[in-house]
Each structure stands twice: as structure tokens, then as C-alpha cells.
Design an enzyme around this catalytic site. Structure first.
Site, PDB file in Angstrom:
ATOM      1  N   HIS A  34      85.094  92.330  79.060  1.00 51.58           N
ATOM      2  CA  HIS A  34      85.505  91.149  79.847  1.00 51.58           C
ATOM      3  C   HIS A  34      84.292  90.651  80.489  1.00 51.58           C
ATOM      4  O   HIS A  34      83.384  91.366  80.880  1.00 51.58           O
ATOM      5  CB  HIS A  34      86.394  91.514  80.959  1.00 51.58           C
ATOM      6  CG  HIS A  34      86.780  90.575  82.070  1.00 51.58           C
ATOM      7  ND1 HIS A  34      87.545  89.580  82.068  1.00 51.58           N
ATOM      8  CD2 HIS A  34      86.020  90.521  83.262  1.00 51.58           C
ATOM      9  CE1 HIS A  34      87.490  88.987  83.126  1.00 51.58           C
ATOM     10  NE2 HIS A  34      86.445  89.347  84.013  1.00 51.58           N
ATOM     11  N   CYS A 102      89.154  85.742  78.122  1.00 50.12           N
ATOM     12  CA  CYS A 102      88.303  85.488  79.227  1.00 50.12           C
ATOM     13  C   CYS A 102      86.642  85.323  78.415  1.00 50.12           C
ATOM     14  O   CYS A 102      85.639  84.411  78.934  1.00 50.12           O
ATOM     15  CB  CYS A 102      87.816  86.828  80.036  1.00 50.12           C
ATOM     16  SG  CYS A 102      87.458  88.385  79.090  1.00 50.12           S
TER      17      CYS A 102
END
Length: 651
Positions: A34, A102
Site C-alpha cells: 500500500h 492505492c
């Protein structure tokens, strides 16, 4: 004044990917990444929409890595305006764990701020995961997590391995995946807020492009790219062709290790960034499809003609990945050849082997630099290892748990340091039997970060500088051990990568010509297993729509060396038909569908006079008094070009 731009990198699996990925996927994946953009004193990321927090204060905690992306000359106000535009595009309902996440967002931000992109190891993770059998098997599960009601359901790929075969514990893997997904999409909403379903389904590498830098990055990293410029809001033809485009992305997207297939991109002309891209590429008709080869546009199609879209895509893939010339050959005997590894499964007299090894330990003066005592070594072998090995014939057998294996590996390292080469063969033979246990092979594969602790590395490193003078018993047991590693689809690739591959090759080149027939037979078995593993990968790539793409383990220089060694060994083998049979089958596996066949192999085979050498095995004195006698050797060994794959050897 230039403003620094940082990328905060988090591992959504909290270390589980690094520990378990090799076991679950057959590939080492160090994290489920992420990322957030940190600029102007704030951390910006995409989950439940676009969120902003002070740096390091998001729900992900402290970053695992911080990557310097350079600086930006764009002012904070312009960046804030950009974020407001992006909020319309990066909504919670569009989030997808693998295809629109993301990292898609931070890559777009990096391009806007610096003109660059986030690191490839982060961008490429979804394709790496989906290219594994396990990833392909979990694909419908992931898709179901993000599917809107009524969305098109792509079929499960027919080549995908069943989940139960793809990993030792698929239920555990699925639960980890669900946990990662929940953490990935968690945003700054209250924890009691219901999760939002995504509107984008996973069908293949289908990239959402919002700026020029992201498009250029996609063109640089993929050989073939198809780009769809459309407006789903105001353009009815765009909505009509969209399901066809998604299906094409599923069928012909990049989904194999070899990289064969096209990358499919979507540019939404209803958004300001999409309109800017459309103007940059002079798009005046919706939908417009552009086709790129090696980063250059080669054709363009306007309108919603499904047949023409398919034809143009097929033509692009044919140009990018031309079919291998062997696809048109009729090779019935080669196609019927079993690619299952040759294994050495016979259990030794374990008590005799252990007692012999202990006699060597007792009679050896223990080196002062070895920390484990002789007494400790004996206790591990007799109290732990021997009971486990004896139980292999029981139902159920004892479990080879990590504690047992770590203790045995430590003792093995001690013995490799303390004992001379001629005293180690009983220990090698014990590991040879143990590697037939999938849990042992998986554990060995998982020790990739500390390879010098595994028996394969320890035993190879002990002999590699003195193969020519090594004792017969050690060479024989080591070759059989290495052959047995190919019983594990997780451990086998590690023998064909990095330093261990070159050590194994040096061992093979020497032992294929050994004076002892048993050693030559074991060496022929090992080289066949390596070649058959290569052949399986090539066949799978063809089945998945690939052409002559190269997988991670293909290596031109290495394969040329193996072909040369195998042809020489066939030429010199005058006694053992089994050796000739295994080596000839190995040669077929090395040549068929080789990505280097036209560039290297055909001229090499001519120089080596491979065809005449193989034909020479049929005549008197070629192998045995009357030459090869067993018809199965003639056919599956392809010694008669009219019966099998003689065409592979050239004119």
C-alpha cells in the site's frame, strides 16, 4: 522553491507475504504494498475515496519504506485543485484490490507532481501474483469481492490449477486475502461504516490511465498495448463495446510469466484528465482504440466494431509474439512424452545408514570452530531425524514440522563442516528420501533468504570445486537428491535460478561423462528433470496464448551449455540404453519451443552434428553391440526422424 515528494510504502500483510508467499504461490513476494504520497506536509492516499492525514498518522501506522520521488515545482494550491478533480475518478465504489487501488492513485500523483512513476516492484505486483497458478485460481474469489450486481462474470481460466493444488492451505490463503483487502480499502470512515462494493470487476490487466506520464510508463513496460478512449456517460457506442473490450482484456491480457499478451488501458474522456489525454492524442471520435507495439502506435480504430477490434488485437499480438515455428510441426512422440520427473524413491536401510554416519562422526577429530558437539549431533539424528524418516512408510507419517527441519538443517551444516566428503553420503541419502515429502521441500524453498542453511546448497557447495575427484557414493546420492527436488513445484524453480543453477550445471557437465554407469544414469535423470520443467513452462505459455516469450528461468547461455553437454554425453555413451533414452528425451525438451531455437540452437546442432550422432546410436556399436534395440527408445527418443521430432535437429 521545489517541494520534496515522498512515497510511503506499507505492507498490508504485516510480514505474512514475505513468510508465506513462496509456499502459497511458488514465488517470493516480499509484501502486499500500500502506498501514499507525502507532499506539502500531508499524506494522501486512496481507499474509501481520497483521504488526507498528517504524515505517518494514517490507520496503516509507520511506513515500512520511504522512497524519494524527487521534487515538484507545482504549488500546493494547484495540487489541491488536482486532488479535487481526482476525487470524481478515485471513488470508493471503483476500488479494486489488484487493478484500481492505492498504487494506481499514487502513480498518477507521482506523474502529476514529478513526471515520474512509483517503483516497478510495486506497480508489477498484481501481474506477478496473477501469473502464478495460485493467483489464477484465486482470481474468481478476488473478483467476487469487488463485483457490482449484474456485472459481467469472466469465466475461470481453463488452465488455472484448482485451488487445492495451487497451495498447501488454500483456506488460510483466502482468509489472508480477505484480511488484506479489508485493510487496504479501510479509510478514514468510522469502523462501523458498511463496506462499499466496487463497480470495476477484475478481468485481466486493465489499467485506468489518467495522465500522460502513466500512459508513457505503461507503453515502456509492455510490448503490446491497447488503449480505449471512451466516454461511458454520453456515448452509447462506448457502452456497447465496453463488455467486448473487457472480455478481450480477460482473454488476451498479460497473464503468464513469459509476459505474452497485451496490456489493456482505459481513458475516461468524461473527466478533465481524460479530456487532456484525448486532446494530446488527437481523439475526435468515441470510442477510439489505439494499438501500440514496443511503445510506438502502429494502428488506430474508430467506432464500436467488435469484429474489427478483435482482429486488430489479434494482429497486434501476432506481431508482438509471433508463434513459435515448432507449433506447426507434427511431433506425436514428443507430445506423448511424459514430463513427470524421474524420482529416486527407494528407502535405504535407515538404521544401517545412521550407524554408518555415526561411525564417521565418532572417528573424526571434531574441528574447534564447530559449536555443535558430537553428542548433540547424535541426539538429533537418532531422536528426531531417524523416527521421522522411518515413519514415512506409516499411515499417517510423522509431520516434518519446522522445528524438526531447522534442527536437522543445523546438524547438517555442522556435519558438512566437520566431515570429509567421503563420509557424508549417508546424510545426503537421508535428505534425498526426505525431499519426497512436500512439507520438507516447501520448507527448504521458504529458506530463500538464508540459502546456505538448506541441504541443496550445503551439499552442492561442498563438492563443486572438486567434482572430478569426488567419491562415487557422494556424487550418486547427490544427483539423486537433486532429481528428487523436482517432485516439488515450489522447490524445483530454485534449482534453475541464480548461483545454485550454475553449481548444478557444473556438476552435470562432469557427471554426464563419469566412468561409473550408475552416476551417468543419475546425471541423465537430473538433466532430464530440468529440461522437462522448462518444457512444461513453455507448453503452458503456448496454452495461455503466448508465443516465444521467455520465462524467468529461460537462459540462453545456460541452455546452449546444456545442449552441448547432452549431445556430447549421447555421443560418448556406448553401453547404457537408459542413459541414451533419457538424454535424447532431454534434448527434445531443451529444443522444443525454445525461445532461442532460431537464434542459437539450429546452428549449434549443425556444428555438433547432433543428427548424425543420434542416428549413429542405431547402428552396431552405437550403443551396445547391436545399437539401440528397444523400439520405445527409437520412438520417444526420436532417433528415427521419420517417427518423431527429428525436424527439431535441423537439416
Amino acid at each position: 522553491m521545489p517541494e520534496p515528494v515522498k512515497l510511503y510504502v506499507y505492507d498490508l500483510s504485516s510480514g505474512m507475504a514475505k513468510q508465506m508467499s513462496l509456499q502459497l504461490t511458488g514465488r517470493q513476494i516480499d509484501g502486499i504494498w500500500h502506498t501514499s504520497i507525502v507532499v506539502f506536509g500531508k499524506e494522501v492516499f486512496y481507499g474509501q475515496g481520497i483521504d488526507i492525514t498528517p504524515p505517518g498518522r494514517s490507520h496503516h501506522g509507520n511506513p515500512l519504506h520511504i522512497v524519494d520521488l524527487g521534487t515538484t515545482d507545482i504549488d500546493e494550491g494547484t495540487f489541491n485543485e488536482y486532488l479535487e478533480e481526482m476525487r470524481e475518478h478515485y471513488t470508493a465504489d471503483k476500488y479494486h484490490l489488484l487493478e484500481f487501488n492505492c498504487n494506481s492513485f499514487t502513480n498518477d500523483c507521482a506523474a502529476f507532481l514529478t513526471g515520474g512513476s512509483i517503483p516497478d516492484f510495486i506497480k508489477d505486483l498484481p501481474s506477478d501474483f496473477l501469473s502464478t497458478p495460485f493467483g489464477a485460481a484465486l482470481r474468481p474469489t478476488i473478483d467476487a469481492m469487488y463485483r457490482r450486481p449484474g456485472a459481467m462474470q469472466p469465466p475461470l481460466p481453463t488452465n488455472a490449477a484448482p485451488t487445492s493444488m495451487a497451495a498447501p492451505n488454500p483456506e488460510l490463503a483466502a482468509s489472508i486475502l480477505q484480511a488484506v483487502a479489508a485493510q487496504a480499502q479501510q479509510g478514514m470512515l468510522p469502523s462501523s461504516a458498511p463496506p462499499l462494493q466496487a463497480t470495476e470487476s477484475l478481468v485481466a490487466p486493465l489499467h485506468q490511465i489518467t495522465n500522460s506520464a502513466s500512459l508513457q510508463s505503461l507503453l515502456r513496460t509492455h510490448k503490446a498495448v491497447v488503449v480505449n478512449f471512451s466516454d461511458m456517460i454520453t456515448c452509447p457506442p462506448c457502452r456497447v463495446i465496453a463488455p467486448v473490450y473487457e472480455q478481450l482484456a480477460h482473454e488476451k491480457g498479460v497473464k503468464t510469466v513469459s509476459g505474452a499478451g497485451a496490456a489493456f488501458a482505459k481513458i475516461d474522456l468524461s473527466t478533465p484528465p481524460g479530456k487532456a489525454l484525448g486532446a494530446e492524442w488527437s481523439v475526435r471520435v468515441m470510442p477510439t482504440f489505439m494499438f501500440f507495439l514496443d511503445g510506438k502506435k502502429i494502428s488506430e480504430m474508430k467506432g464500436a466494431d467488435a469484429n474489427e477490434l478483435r482482429s486488430q488485437t489479434d494482429l497486434l499480438l501476432f506481431q508482438a509474439f509471433p508463434p513459435h515455428p515448432h507449433n506447426s510441426l507434427s511431433l506425436p512422440a514428443m507430445q506423448a512424452l511424459s514430463l513427470n520427473p524421474i524420482l529416486f524413491t527407494q528407502a535405504p536401510a535407515l538404521d544401517t545408514a545412521a550407524n554408518k554416519l555415526m561411525s564417521f562422526v565418532t572417528s573424526t577429530q571434531w574441528p574447534s570452530n564447530v559449536t555443535q558437539s558430537q553428542t548433540d549431533v547424535k541426539q538429533v539424528l537418532f531422536n528426531t531425524v531417524l523416527p521421522y524418516l522411518k515413519s514415512r512408510s506409516n499411515t499417517p507419517p510423522l509431520s516434518a514440522n519446522p522445528i524438526l527441519l531447522a534442527s536437522w538443517a543445523k546438524t547438517t551444516s555442522t556435519l558438512v563442516q566437520a566431515l570429509p566428503l567421503e563420509s557424508l553420503f549417508p546424510l545426503v541419502d537421508m535428505w534425498r528420501l526426505a525431499l519426497l515429502d512436500s512439507s520438507v521441500a516447501t520448507w527448504c524453498a521458504a529458506q530463500q533468504s538464508t540459502p546456505n542453511t538448506t541441504p541443496v546448497h550445503l551439499f552442492l557447495s561442498k563438492v563443486i570445486s572438486s567434482v572430478a575427484s569426488a567419491p562415487r557414493a557422494y556424487l550418486l546420492t547427490l544427483l539423486r537428491l537433486l532429481s528428487n527436488t523436482f517432485s516439488s513445484p515450489v522447490l524445483a524453480p530454485q534449482l534453475l535460478l541464480g548461483q545454485v543453477k550454475f553449481s548444478m550445471t557444473a556438476l552435470l557437465v562432469s557427471t554426464l561423462l563419469h566412468e561409473d554407469a550408475s552416476v551417468r544414469t543419475a546425471a541423465a535423470s537430473l538433466v532430464f528433470n530440468a529440461a522437462a520443467f522448462l518444457q512444461k513452462g513453455r507448453v503452458d505459455a503456448v496454452k495461455n496464448g503466448g508465443g516465444s516469450g521467455k520465462s524467468d528461468i529461460e537462459d540462453e547461455d545456460w541452455e546452449v551449455e546444456l545442449v552441448s553437454a547432452v549431445v556430447e554425453a549421447i555421443d560418448r555413451e556406448k553401453v547404457n540404453e537408459d542413459v541414451v533414452h533419457r538424454l535424447t528425451a532431454c534434448l527434445g525438451c531443451l529444443l522444443r519451443l525454445s525461445p532461442f531455437y532460431q537464434s542459437q540452437m539450429t546452428s549449434l546442432l549443425e556444428v555438433l552434428q547432433a543428427k548424425s550422432i543420434l542416428k549413429g546410436k542405431l547402428v552396431k556399436g552405437g550403443c551396445g553391440e547391436n545399437g539401440i534395440r528397444h523400439m520405445e527408445v527409437r520412438e520417444s527418443g526420436s532417433l528415427d526422424p521419420g517417427l518423431s521430432w527429428g525436424a527439431l535437429l535441423g537439416p
